[in-house]
Design an enzyme around this catalytic site. Structure first.
Site, PDB file in Angstrom:
ATOM      1  N   ASP A 115      56.212  27.589   7.061  1.00 28.77           N
ATOM      2  CA  ASP A 115      55.157  26.940   7.667  1.00 28.77           C
ATOM      3  C   ASP A 115      53.801  27.597   7.536  1.00 28.77           C
ATOM      4  O   ASP A 115      52.918  27.235   8.226  1.00 28.77           O
ATOM      5  CB  ASP A 115      55.668  27.430   9.088  1.00 28.77           C
ATOM      6  CG  ASP A 115      57.035  27.052   9.519  1.00 28.77           C
ATOM      7  OD1 ASP A 115      57.449  26.019   9.482  1.00 28.77           O
ATOM      8  OD2 ASP A 115      57.791  27.847  10.168  1.00 28.77           O
ATOM      9  N   ASP A 128      57.408  30.091  12.409  1.00 26.92           N
ATOM     10  CA  ASP A 128      57.901  31.425  12.301  1.00 26.92           C
ATOM     11  C   ASP A 128      58.046  31.798  10.783  1.00 26.92           C
ATOM     12  O   ASP A 128      58.477  33.070  10.743  1.00 26.92           O
ATOM     13  CB  ASP A 128      58.930  31.500  13.252  1.00 26.92           C
ATOM     14  CG  ASP A 128      60.373  31.107  12.583  1.00 26.92           C
ATOM     15  OD1 ASP A 128      61.096  31.651  12.605  1.00 26.92           O
ATOM     16  OD2 ASP A 128      60.294  29.846  12.121  1.00 26.92           O
ATOM     17  N   ASP A 134      57.287  23.673  14.195  1.00 26.24           N
ATOM     18  CA  ASP A 134      58.626  23.887  13.502  1.00 26.24           C
ATOM     19  C   ASP A 134      59.500  23.842  14.655  1.00 26.24           C
ATOM     20  O   ASP A 134      59.267  24.062  15.620  1.00 26.24           O
ATOM     21  CB  ASP A 134      58.449  25.162  12.703  1.00 26.24           C
ATOM     22  CG  ASP A 134      59.701  25.231  11.994  1.00 26.24           C
ATOM     23  OD1 ASP A 134      60.330  24.437  11.323  1.00 26.24           O
ATOM     24  OD2 ASP A 134      60.446  26.647  12.090  1.00 26.24           O
TER      25      ASP A 134
END
Length: 868
Positions: free
Chosen positions: A791, A787, A416
């Site tokens: 995700d 995080d 990400d």
């Protein structure tokens, strides 16, 4: 007429009418409409108790009756355990076993007992936690009075009372709170991992009701059947006399308190139970993810199967030779005591003896040894102080102790961007208002002299722009005892925008019910928020309909991504200057947000509000209907400008990526951010080298044909570039990716395997998981790192999932196999712990099998020599 005077008269008749309405064709309605009805505060008079479960929570895997058979079934699902059981059973036959059966049964029972004991202990701990939750005291309303009961005795329809810091025992629809405007705050970290407090609001018909009437409130809630979507609750509330509302009041997730949340900064709150026990949203979403098998474990399983086949061949050869020797020589040797009359199974005796003698080819000790050393590897990771983040007091934690060696075999890292590569600390840097840009490389917009001069002169465009920044949001102002205003926001971007507006003297002071109070250059102004058009990932914008309390004018304020705002502007709207600013800001790696507005006519709003209320009251397909209605209002807007927010890179990110790329690991960036911002961050992070050493290839288009042409062009370029020592990467957005995966899968796969780096922007959480699955299908070992809650799916899909404990919460860290404090720790996690774990596991496995084969072959050679 007062509430008390009408309550006794209307309650019974209204309830009877409602009962007739609901019981008619209930089974047909339930199956067709997929919804349930919850009677508020009727206790034992609930119409449908048979379809509601109790509030007893159960997270245990076993019970006393099924523990032994279920656990044994799970353990014997592995080939190795089945093999050991077969050998142990054969050793019970005294005629064929050369050793005491205890030599096999002892270790086998010990291994199974240890595994079963561990499972039983873990399940017992889950039982104790369940019991603690089920037996805690809660307050509910019984016959108009508050009564203390056990949490497991709550039923659907009961009114539950909570005090500050209480845990919510089941899913509730909020009916009242200590705040006069109906607000309360909850901590949702237990269900979504996000540490920021969320705002929940009492439905409008219930706001301001006195405490004694909340004890007697009656009504019905029409809601969907239980599901696990924690971000959606499409329901309707209807109160009965004296709280009668002529129409249904639509309910959303903002009107709920979900199980396992905590009430914070609120003296008390109460709500009606709609989902209980394992039918709560948290209960429905529970379940263990599929176990992950490491590459080494997979290789050992295959090797075990190959050794078993080889063993059968050896046993067959030696068995036939043994039977032949027995027929020819046994009678000549007196001490063999060969029976003249052999039983029917005599032919199998010698082969089975050899099977037992060769059984040590597959060592029973390898399973115990590997489990022990893997647990030790995990402790090495936990104890590593070089991966401890002092700023946030966050250690690295190996939550999955079985896959440490896979870290040393990672070939693809899919990451990400926001909060993973960047700090997720948003700072307002620049803006462009009506084509005039403020802020430059030497200073941000907040210190720009031209902007300050415009504020002094009360430039109407600047005032309008800042007003949208301050009002068009879901931020909650908190007034401290010393008069200072702070903000609670679910989005870091919104908090940065509201703080920036406050620094520019447009301060959001408070939100009291539907009224937002703004301090505009020292003057207090009030805006009545009539409707909130919420942000969704499909619309990519949010809007509010407000009424100026002074002028009584109606206005629509909107904000969103440039591709969501530009299409809904007036046709004659000049957008070139703002579009150029968006492009410039994106190239600098800044996050952009466009703002627009328009004035509304009373009759236009009145007609639209009816449609909006109908859509918001729909229990079926509410999101789709709301999007349709919102599109009617969000049209012919006037563009005000764009903001640019900086999200700084984390410390050590470029060096970490460069080092891992030198180790032969490929990188994919999967982000929901816009194209230009993602590319700029990728260049800053050393994902791809700038020209001429690197080259970015763009896959773009909006139709199948355009995507096909773009893929073909990029592949041709790749073939040409393959002769040059260039660092090549491709860029694709979410829409093009969807078309490519659906209609041009082979071409996209070919491109993806040729490029070491990919930048995928504007992708959804499901697309992230889809890309991880795609790379896994190529037989590469994948690592996904993120995080945020968006995700989690890709983290769980990857062979190795790494979560960062960041500002977006702990959900990713809790769902991961390894939790770290910063992205830079990934270098040591892979190159040190991963490499050591893999080398040690490989050595131990090879040694165990080599030792067993060596001993076995000594026996085989001995018997072969004797036979000669």
């Amino acid at each position: 007429m007062s509430y008390r005077s009408t309550f006794a008269e209307g309650e019974r008749a209204a309830f009877q009418a409602l009962e007739m309405e609901k019981t008619e064709d209930w089974d047909d309605k339930r199956s067709r409409m997929r919804k349930r009805f919850v009677d508020i505060n009727y206790g034992d008079r609930n119409l449908y108790p048979d379809i509601y479960c109790d509030n007893k929570i159960s997270n245990t895997k076993y019970n006393v009756i099924n523990f032994l058979p279920k656990n044994l079934w799970e353990q014997f699902s592995r080939f190795m355990n089945k093999y050991f059981l077969l050998i142990a059973i054969l050793q019970l036959w005294p005629l064929i076993t050369p050793v005491n059966p205890a030599s096999t049964w002892g270790p086998l029972i010990l291994i199974f007992a240890v595994s079963a004991s561990k499972e039983a202990w873990d399940d017992y701990n889950r039982y104790k936690l369940d019991k603690q939750a089920n037996e805690r005291d809660v307050w509910v309303v019984k016959k108009g009075n508050k009564t203390r009961i056990k949490a497991q005795d709550i039923h659907v329809g009961d009114i539950v009372w909570l005090r500050e810091d209480d845990e919510v025992p089941c899913d509730l629809v909020l009916l009242g709170s200590s705040d006069s405007q109906g607000f309360c705050f909850v901590e949702t970290a237990a269900i979504d991992g996000e540490i920021d407090l969320k705002t929940r609001v009492v439905p409008p018909p219930c706001i301001g009701l006195p405490l004694d009437l909340l004890h007697k409130i009656k009504g019905v809630i029409e809601c969907p059947l239980p599901d696990k979507d924690i971000r959606r609750f499409d329901a309707n509330l209807r109160l009965l006399p004296p709280f009668i509302d002529t129409d249904y009041c639509p309910l959303t997730i903002d009107h709920t308190l979900l199980q396992s949340c905590y009430l914070r900064n609120t003296e008390w709150a109460c709500g009606v139970a709609v989902y209980t026990g394992n039918e709560t949203k948290l209960g429905m979403s529970k379940g263990l993810p599929a176990p992950k098998l490491t590459a080494v474990d997979g290789m050992i399983d295959k090797l075990t199967g190959a050794i078993f086949i080889f063993q059968l061949v050896v046993v067959l050869i030696l068995g036939i030779a043994g039977d032949a020797w027995k027929s020819a020589e046994a009678d000549k040797i007196w001490y063999v005591k060969h029976s003249k009359k052999a039983p029917w199974f005599d032919f199998f005796v010698i082969p089975l003896r050899f099977e037992l003698l060769c059984s040590i080819m597959i060592p029973i000790s390898i399973k115990v040894s590997l489990d022990f050393v893997k647990a030790l590897y995990a402790k090495f990771i936990d104890w590593d102080l070089q991966m401890y983040d002092e700023k946030t007091d966050t250690p690295t934690v190996a939550t999955n102790t079985a896959i440490s060696e896979d870290l040393g075999q990672v070939e693809y890292i899919l990451t990400d961007k926001t909060g993973t590569l960047t700090e997720n600390v948003m700072i307002f840097k620049r803006c462009c208002i009506k084509g005039v840009c403020y802020g430059n490389s030497t200073g941000d917009a907040l210190t720009d002299s031209a902007l300050k001069r415009g504020l002094t002169e009360k430039n109407p465009d600047i005032v309008k722009f800042l007003t949208v920044m301050a009002v068009c949001n879901t931020v909650v102002p908190i007034l401290s005892s010393n008069g200072a205003v702070s903000y609670k926001a679910q989005s870091q971007d919104e908090e940065a925008l509201v703080n920036a507006a406050a620094q520019l003297r447009v301060v959001l002071l408070s939100k009291r019910g539907a009224t937002s109070e703004v301090k505009l250059f020292g003057e207090i102004k009030e805006y009545e928020v009539l409707d909130l058009l919420e942000f969704t990932s499909d619309r990519k914008r949010m809007s509010v309909v407000i009424r100026d309390s002074d002028t009584r004018k109606l206005m629509l304020l909107s904000k969103g991504a440039d591709e969501a705002i530009f299409p809904v502007l007036c046709s004659d709207q000049p957008v070139r200057a703002v579009a150029d600013a968006v492009e410039t800001y994106s190239k600098l790696g800044l996050r952009t947000m466009c703002f627009a507005w328009r004035e509304l006519k009373e009759d236009e709003y009145t007609k639209w509000s009816f449609k909006f209320k109908d859509a918001s009251s729909s229990v079926i397909e509410r999101e789709w209907k709301m999007a349709e209605v919102c599109q009617l209002m969000e049209a012919n807007l006037e563009l005000l400008g764009v903001t640019a927010i900086e999200d700084k890179l984390q410390e050590g990110v470029p060096d970490t990526i460069e080092t891992l790329r030198k180790a032969g690991i490929n990188f994919w960036m999967l982000t929901g951010d816009k194209h230009a911002t993602a590319v700029q961050i990728a260049l800053s992070c050393n994902f791809v080298l700038p020209e001429p050493a690197g080259q970015l290839l763009h896959v773009q288009g909006s139709t199948q044909q355009e995507i096909a042409v773009s893929l073909e062009r990029v592949l041709c370029t790749m073939q040409i570039s393959s002769t040059e020592p260039k660092d090549v990467a491709f860029v694709i957005d979410g829409w093009a990716l969807e078309i490519a995966l659906k209609h041009h899968y082979e071409a996209f796969t070919e491109l993806a395997t040729l490029c070491r780096t990919a930048i995928c922007c504007r992708v959804t959480p499901s697309q992230k998981a889809q890309l991880v699955e795609l790379v896994k299908s190529w037989e590469f070992r994948t690592l996904a790192i993120g995080d945020g809650g968006n995700d989690v799916r890709m983290i769980q899909e990857a062979h190795v999932g790494v979560g960062i404990s960041g500002r977006e919460g702990l959900q990713a860290a809790r769902a991961s196999d390894f939790s770290i404090g910063k992205f830079r720790f990934l270098k040591r996690l892979i190159l040190v712990h991963g490499r050591y774990s893999y080398n040690r596991t490989a050595f131990l496995s090879q040694y165990s099998i080599y030792k067993s084969l060596l001993i076995c072959f000594i026996q085989i050679l001995h018997f072969w020599h004797k036979s000669l």
